[in-house]
Motif scaffolding. Structure first.
Motif, PDB file in Angstrom:
ATOM      1  N   ALA A 112      25.011   6.013   6.975  1.00  0.00           N
ATOM      2  CA  ALA A 112      25.950   6.911   6.279  1.00  0.00           C
ATOM      3  C   ALA A 112      27.070   7.349   7.220  1.00  0.00           C
ATOM      4  O   ALA A 112      27.376   8.533   7.329  1.00  0.00           O
ATOM      5  CB  ALA A 112      25.199   8.123   5.742  1.00  0.00           C
ATOM      6  N   LEU A 113      27.674   6.386   7.878  1.00  0.00           N
ATOM      7  CA  LEU A 113      28.763   6.712   8.801  1.00  0.00           C
ATOM      8  C   LEU A 113      30.025   7.098   8.022  1.00  0.00           C
ATOM      9  O   LEU A 113      30.301   6.539   6.956  1.00  0.00           O
ATOM     10  CB  LEU A 113      29.077   5.518   9.710  1.00  0.00           C
ATOM     11  N   GLU A 114      30.767   8.044   8.574  1.00  0.00           N
ATOM     12  CA  GLU A 114      32.059   8.438   8.002  1.00  0.00           C
ATOM     13  C   GLU A 114      33.105   8.332   9.099  1.00  0.00           C
ATOM     14  O   GLU A 114      32.994   8.986  10.139  1.00  0.00           O
ATOM     15  CB  GLU A 114      31.994   9.879   7.461  1.00  0.00           C
ATOM     16  N   VAL A 115      34.110   7.493   8.875  1.00  0.00           N
ATOM     17  CA  VAL A 115      35.114   7.255   9.915  1.00  0.00           C
ATOM     18  C   VAL A 115      36.522   7.272   9.329  1.00  0.00           C
ATOM     19  O   VAL A 115      36.720   7.080   8.124  1.00  0.00           O
ATOM     20  CB  VAL A 115      34.885   5.896  10.617  1.00  0.00           C
ATOM     21  N   LYS A 116      37.476   7.503  10.222  1.00  0.00           N
ATOM     22  CA  LYS A 116      38.893   7.353   9.902  1.00  0.00           C
ATOM     23  C   LYS A 116      39.430   6.154  10.674  1.00  0.00           C
ATOM     24  O   LYS A 116      39.060   5.936  11.824  1.00  0.00           O
ATOM     25  CB  LYS A 116      39.687   8.602  10.301  1.00  0.00           C
ATOM     26  N   ALA A 117      40.297   5.385  10.035  1.00  0.00           N
ATOM     27  CA  ALA A 117      40.895   4.227  10.695  1.00  0.00           C
ATOM     28  C   ALA A 117      42.344   4.098  10.259  1.00  0.00           C
ATOM     29  O   ALA A 117      42.683   4.403   9.104  1.00  0.00           O
ATOM     30  CB  ALA A 117      40.124   2.953  10.363  1.00  0.00           C
ATOM     31  N   GLU A 118      43.171   3.654  11.192  1.00  0.00           N
ATOM     32  CA  GLU A 118      44.599   3.512  10.869  1.00  0.00           C
ATOM     33  C   GLU A 118      44.835   2.241  10.053  1.00  0.00           C
ATOM     34  O   GLU A 118      44.332   1.175  10.389  1.00  0.00           O
ATOM     35  CB  GLU A 118      45.421   3.469  12.153  1.00  0.00           C
ATOM     36  N   GLU A 119      45.602   2.395   8.985  1.00  0.00           N
ATOM     37  CA  GLU A 119      45.946   1.263   8.129  1.00  0.00           C
ATOM     38  C   GLU A 119      47.284   0.683   8.570  1.00  0.00           C
ATOM     39  O   GLU A 119      48.296   1.390   8.645  1.00  0.00           O
ATOM     40  CB  GLU A 119      46.025   1.707   6.670  1.00  0.00           C
ATOM     41  N   VAL A 120      47.277  -0.592   8.889  1.00  0.00           N
ATOM     42  CA  VAL A 120      48.509  -1.279   9.282  1.00  0.00           C
ATOM     43  C   VAL A 120      49.087  -1.958   8.048  1.00  0.00           C
ATOM     44  O   VAL A 120      48.402  -2.747   7.385  1.00  0.00           O
ATOM     45  CB  VAL A 120      48.234  -2.324  10.382  1.00  0.00           C
TER      46      VAL A 120
END
Length: 475
Positions: free
Chosen positions: A130-138
């Motif tokens: 149940a990981l919750e992450v933010k990632a930059e969208e290119v």
């Protein structure tokens, strides 16, 4: 041989306390004496007929004990490893030291010592499902395509002589120049070796030469001579000039303006395998979109890996850390060789330990990532696609066709790599991923790392300047 105790130690080690019975202690010593009496040649005696007292006197009791102990330690430790089914990484260490054991060894007396060894580390994962992450969208920007085409037009441009105006950015100029360091405390100026040229052709574009010099040439007329103050960048390639202030004497001889070819089908044929500009545009757009998607995927995988490592407990053994550090150093060496650099200047025997030590943090991070992902694959019983495995192995063998390869190691390497990819795909399906605009997370990190201003100090407001997008020339 008897195992008295088995215990876990930090850094993923297991220690075995072993006891060698008196009869084994004596038998090993007597066997060494017999073997030596048959092999050693002593004048006046036939092989195997050397009196024991003379043999011991000639070879030394300590040397005979050392040979017997080496046999005892190797055989007993290996027997204990087999008995306990221990997967050992690297070599084992003994306590007390071998020299101390030799000093205390008395054939016919019981002998005890401790053998410690690195073993594969245990990986304990938190709630990885149940990981919750933010990632930059290119995102693909149409301007990237236009910038690429402009670069190609500039590359194929015709240089047309100009005589009725001063030089400006974008021009190509022909100059003489000579540089000297600014006056020191004694008022002396020193010529800079290698900073002199005649009829030098230079493009007045940022990044093509020393920025101050390019800016100073802008506005010069043909035939004009000018002294231009220059400050070398702090990261300048020549360390003796980095950060130094200098004066360049420049004479401008020619100004040439780029005449760009038309952006049409003819240009498309010249710079690609496509017959029309429309086809080329469609192909480039697809490439840029795919690149953006891959970069976004990479950002997500990086975020997932960091989040996974953050909830993982991995006690790394020194053997793995040392091996990974050495691998990173070797990769750096190969990269330098690929660029034609003389690696012997950097990778000396004296510097190798320093380079390995410097690589340790990255090595440990790599190991934690790979081991954590491997544990996910193990727990979820994720399998590697066999066809993809064979394909990747074949590709790697072809890339390294000029080298002698250990195919078992190659297959193991590719399998580990694919297992990590499978684990990442699984995590991505289960995780909650929030995509944020490109640059957002970097800005947040910089803001978090910035020191808090002193409340008594007046802080001037920062001036925000939007950076110009630099096209990716690798496309």
């Amino acid at each position: 041989m008897k195992i008295i105790a088995k215990s876990k130690r930090p850094a993923s080690q297991i220690a075995l306390e072993l006891e060698i019975p008196p009869e084994t202690s004596k038998q090993a010593y007597e066997q060494v004496v017999r073997d030596l009496s048959r092999k050693v040649k002593i004048p006046g005696f036939r092989p195997g007929k050397v009196p024991r007292q003379i043999l011991v006197q000639r070879l030394g009791s300590k040397n005979i004990k050392a040979e017997a102990l080496e046999k005892i330690v190797q055989e007993s430790v290996q027997s204990a490893i087999d008995q306990e089914s221990i997967a050992v990484l690297g070599n084992y260490q003994i306590e007390p030291t071998f020299e101390e054991l030799v000093g205390n060894y008395k054939p016919g007396d019981a002998l005890t010592f401790l053998a410690s060894m690195d073993v594969p580390p245990e990986v304990k994962l938190g709630d990885y499902q149940a990981l919750e992450v933010k990632a930059e969208e290119v995102k693909y920007e149409p301007s990237q395509l236009d910038e690429f085409l402009d670069q190609q037009r500039s590359r194929l441009a015709t240089l047309v002589p100009i005589e009725d105006r001063p030089a400006k950015m974008g021009d190509t100029v022909v100059v003489d120049y000579a540089g000297r360091l600014s006056a020191n405390e004694e008022g002396e100026e020193e010529a800079i070796s290698g900073a002199e040229a005649k009829d030098f052709q230079l493009e007045l574009e940022s990044g093509k030469f020393i920025e101050d010099l390019i800016a100073g040439i802008g506005g010069m007329e043909i035939g004009e001579t000018k002294e231009i103050p220059v400050k070398f960048p702090e990261d300048y390639a020549r360390e003796d000039l980095a950060g130094q202030e200098a004066i360049f004497n420049v004479t401008l001889h020619e100004i040439k303006e780029k005449e760009l070819p038309e952006l049409d089908d003819e240009l498309a044929e010249e710079i690609s395998d496509f017959e029309t500009l429309a086809e080329l545009r469609e192909h480039l757009e697809s490439q840029y979109q795919e690149k953006a998607e891959n970069e976004t995927k990479g950002n997500i995988e990086t975020a997932l890996t960091k989040a996974l490592v953050a909830i993982a407990e991995v006690d790394l053994p020194e053997t793995l850390v040392s091996q990974e550090s050495e691998t990173l150093v070797k990769q750096s060496l190969m990269e330098m060789e690929r660029y034609g650099l003389d690696v012997n200047q950097f990778f000396t025997s004296d510097r190798l330990p320093q380079l390995k030590e410097a690589a340790r943090p990255e090595a440990m991070e790599n190991l934690k990532s790979s081991l954590s992902l491997a544990e996910v694959a193990k727990l979820e019983k994720l399998e590697v696609d066999k066809e993809e495995l064979e394909k990747r192995v074949a590709e790697l063998v072809e890339q390294l066709s000029d080298r002698q390869l250990d195919m078992d190691r190659v297959r193991e390497f590719v399998t580990d790599d694919l297992r990590q990819e499978v684990a990442l795909d699984w995590l991505r399906e289960k995780a909650t991923v929030e995509l944020v605009p490109e640059g957002t997370l970097k800005a947040e990190e910089e803001e978090a790392e910035a020191p808090e201003p002193d409340s008594e100090t007046e802080v001037e407001p920062a001036i925000e300047v939007e950076a110009e997008t630099v096209p990716d020339e690798s496309e």
